[in-house]
Design a protein around this motif. Sequence first.
Motif, short mmCIF file in Angstrom:
data_model
loop_
_atom_site.label_atom_id
_atom_site.label_comp_id
_atom_site.label_asym_id
_atom_site.label_seq_id
_atom_site.Cartn_x
_atom_site.Cartn_y
_atom_site.Cartn_z
N ARG A 1 0.83 -1.26 0.20
CA ARG A 1 -0.04 -0.01 -0.04
C ARG A 1 0.91 1.29 0.14
NH1 ARG A 1 -3.21 -2.91 4.71
NH2 ARG A 1 -1.11 -2.45 5.79
N LEU B 1 -7.34 16.73 -9.17
CA LEU B 1 -8.80 16.22 -8.29
C LEU B 1 -8.21 14.87 -7.79
CD1 LEU B 1 -11.39 16.48 -7.61
CD2 LEU B 1 -11.99 15.22 -9.64
N MET B 2 -7.58 14.07 -8.60
CA MET B 2 -7.32 12.57 -7.99
C MET B 2 -6.37 12.60 -7.00
SD MET B 2 -6.54 9.27 -10.22
CE MET B 2 -4.87 9.38 -10.68
N LEU C 1 -9.11 10.60 0.73
CA LEU C 1 -9.77 9.52 1.64
C LEU C 1 -8.67 8.16 2.00
CD1 LEU C 1 -12.18 9.34 -1.54
CD2 LEU C 1 -12.75 10.05 0.75
N TRP C 2 -7.82 8.27 1.24
CA TRP C 2 -6.84 7.28 1.26
C TRP C 2 -5.80 7.28 2.46
CZ3 TRP C 2 -5.98 2.03 -0.16
CH2 TRP C 2 -4.56 1.44 -0.25
N PHE D 1 2.39 1.54 -3.28
CA PHE D 1 1.38 2.10 -4.27
C PHE D 1 1.25 3.52 -4.29
CE2 PHE D 1 -2.57 2.76 -6.22
CZ PHE D 1 -2.98 1.68 -7.09
N ASN E 1 -7.68 16.94 -13.70
CA ASN E 1 -8.22 15.58 -13.26
C ASN E 1 -6.93 14.81 -12.51
OD1 ASN E 1 -10.65 14.32 -14.37
ND2 ASN E 1 -9.97 15.51 -16.20
N GLU E 2 -5.81 15.11 -12.79
CA GLU E 2 -4.97 14.39 -11.76
C GLU E 2 -4.82 15.12 -10.57
OE1 GLU E 2 -2.83 11.83 -12.29
OE2 GLU E 2 -2.17 12.43 -10.31
N LEU F 1 -8.17 13.75 -3.96
CA LEU F 1 -9.32 12.64 -3.29
C LEU F 1 -8.31 11.69 -2.83
CD1 LEU F 1 -12.01 12.47 -6.17
CD2 LEU F 1 -12.12 13.46 -3.79
N VAL F 2 -7.28 11.21 -3.29
CA VAL F 2 -6.42 9.94 -2.66
C VAL F 2 -5.97 10.54 -1.66
CG1 VAL F 2 -4.18 8.94 -2.87
CG2 VAL F 2 -5.64 9.22 -4.99
N TYR G 1 -6.91 8.00 5.62
CA TYR G 1 -7.43 6.86 6.25
C TYR G 1 -6.19 5.98 6.85
CZ TYR G 1 -9.06 2.26 7.29
OH TYR G 1 -9.32 1.09 7.82
N ASN G 2 -5.15 5.84 6.02
CA ASN G 2 -3.87 5.13 6.53
C ASN G 2 -3.16 5.95 7.64
OD1 ASN G 2 -4.03 3.67 4.15
ND2 ASN G 2 -2.43 4.43 3.27
#
Lengths: 421, 228
Positions: B122, B171-172, B179-180, B125, B168-169, B175-176, B183-184
Amino acid sequence: MIRAFTLCCVLILTLVGPAAAGTPPQAAPKPPTNDDCLACHGDAGAVRGDGRSVAVKPEVFGASIHGAGGVACIDCHADLAKAAEFPHPEKLAPAQCASCHDTAVAAYDTGVHAQARRTSGNLTAATCADCHGSHDIKPSADPDSRTHHLRLIETCGRCHGNEEIIKRGKIAIGNVVDLFRDSIHGKALIKSGLSVAPTCSDCHGNHDIRRKSDPTSRVFRKSIPDTCSKCHTGVGRLYWESVHGTQVAKGSPLAPVCTSCHTAHDIRRSDVEGWKLEVIKECGTCHEQSLNTYRDTFHGQVTALGYSRVASCADCHGSHHIFPKADARSTVAPANVVTTCKKCHFGATASFAKYDPHGDPENHARNPFLFYTSKFMKMLLFGVFAFFGIHTGLWFARGMQVKTAGRMRRRKGQDSGEDGE
Amino acid sequence: MSTYLTRFTLRQRTEHALVMSLFVVLSLTGLPQKYFDAAWARWMIDALGGIDRIRWFHRAAGLSFTAMTAFHLMYAVGSVATGRSPLSIVPNRKDFTDAIQTLQYYLGRVDAPAQFDRFDYRQKFEYWGLVLGAVVVISTGLILYFPILFTHFFPGELVPAAKVAHSNEGLMAFLVVILWHIYNAHLNPDVFPFDKTIFTGKISLERMHHEHPLELARLKHVQDIEET
C-alpha cells in the motif's frame, strides 16, 4: 369658483348682448374673437360644472406658437365658431389639429397610439395634446418645448416611465424610459446634453410610431440595422457584410440584429467590464455549444469569474464584422488566426494557434487527443478509486473486527476474574 | 516504555512536511479554479484575493513543488547510482502476492495478513502514485504556464489536453490524500488517531513487529535490536 365663472359669463352677455340685439336675428352670429374667449377663460378661476379648470393663461397662449402666430381659438375649437349662445355648452368637439396639420395627423393615424385607441379602445394612448400640450405648444426647436430633442424623454416618460399608466395601458415592453436613462444614449442626452445623442423619436419616429412587429416600423427586426445606421453608419456597413447581416438580409428570423446583442433601451458602452462579460451570454443564446466549450477553457473560466482581461467571443471573432471560419475575411480563418492570437499572446506561432479555444473532450472527431486524454484520466480516476475504495473499506471492516474481538477477549478475562473473587 | 527505531531521516521528514504544505496550498488554489462555477469556489476565490492572486499562489507553490520533486528524484538517482539505496521502495513480485493475501485476510479467508518488509504494497502504491502523479501535474502545469514555449515543440492540441490532464490529476491527488492517505495515517484502527512516525522519524518496536516484521528480522540480523 362656479359663481365667479357664472358672474364672468353674465358680464360677457351684457357686453355682447346689445350688439347681438342690434343685428337682425336671421344673420349668422359673429364668431368669438380670442379676446372674447379669454374674457371668461382668461380668469384663473374658470371651471366647469364638475369643478375642473378651463382656464387658459393669456400670457401662456400668447407665448405659444399658435398664440404668437395669431391662430384663433376657433381655428382649433371649430364648433365654437358657430355657437350662438354663451356660455357655450360644456361638451365640445375635440380640437381639430388636422385642419392644419393634416400630414402629421395622417401619420399619427397609422401609428401605434391611434391604433390602440381605435382597436382596443385604450384611451390611455397618447393623442396630439399628450405630447405637444394644448394652449402652450412650442415648436420642437424651442428648448422649452415638450418635444424638444432634450426634453422628449420626459414627455414620452410621462406614460412609458409611469408604472401605473404602463399597467393601465397594458404597455407590454414595460418601463423603458428608466432603462433608457441609464443607457449610453440616455446619459449622453440627459447628463451631457448632447443634441446628437438619439432620443425616443430618432429610433421610433414621432407621429407614425409603429409596433416592432409591424414590417413598416423603424424598429421592425429587419429594419433595426438601418435605423441604427442613421448614426452608426460605419458599423452598419460592416454589419451588413457580416455573417449575421447577410443572414438577416436573407430573412433569417434567428440571426442577430443590433438590439439582439446591445439591447434596445439599455445600451451600454462596449468597453466596460460588465458588458463585455454579459454579451458572452448573448452569443450563447444561439451558439450554445460554443459557449459550453468556451466555458471549459481557461478563457471561459476567467470570464465566468467576472474578469474581462482574457479573450471573450468578440476578441477572437470580431463584433460587427464576424465571418464564418471558412471565409477568408474571418479573424479565425486559418490565414488570420495567428494574428488574432497574437493580439494577446505576442509570441504566438502557427503551432500555438492549433490550440482549440472550443475544445470538447466529448468530441472525438474534432479533438481526438483531448478526447483520449480525458477518457484515460476518467478511467484512471475511476480505477484508482474503485481499488482504493474497496481496499480501504475491507481494511477498515477487518481492523474494527480484530479490535472488537480483542476488547471482547479482554473483557471476558476481566469478567471471569471478577467471578473468581 | 516502548523501544523506538529510527524509520525516516531528517531529509525524508522535511520532504514530507514540504509536500504536505505545498499540497494544501495547491489544493486550496487549484480546486476553486477547476470548480469555478460553484458558489464555494467563488467564495474562496474572493476570500483569497481574486483569480489573479490565486493563480500566482498556485504557480509559486507549483514551482516549489517542481523544485522539490526534482531534488527528490535526483537524490534518488544519485543514491541508486552510488549503491547507497536499498531499493526498498521498488515494487516487486512479493507486493503482488502480498496484496492478494492481505485482501483475502480482510475478507476473512486467511487468518493472517501478509508479512511486510520496510514498505508494504500500500505504501509503495501510494509513493509511486505520488511520483507519477507529480510527473503528470508538473509537466502539464508547465505546459499551461508556458503554452507558447511548449507549442514551439509540440502542436497546440497539447494545451487543452494538458488542462484536462492537470485538472483531473489534481482532483485525483486531492481525493487520494483525503480518502486514502488520511485513512492510512489517521483513521486506520492500527494508528488511530495519528501516525506520528513521518514527523518524529521514530517507530515503536511493537509497530515494527506488527507492520514490518520482515524488516525487523533483517535489522535484528544486522544488529541486535532487542539489546539496544
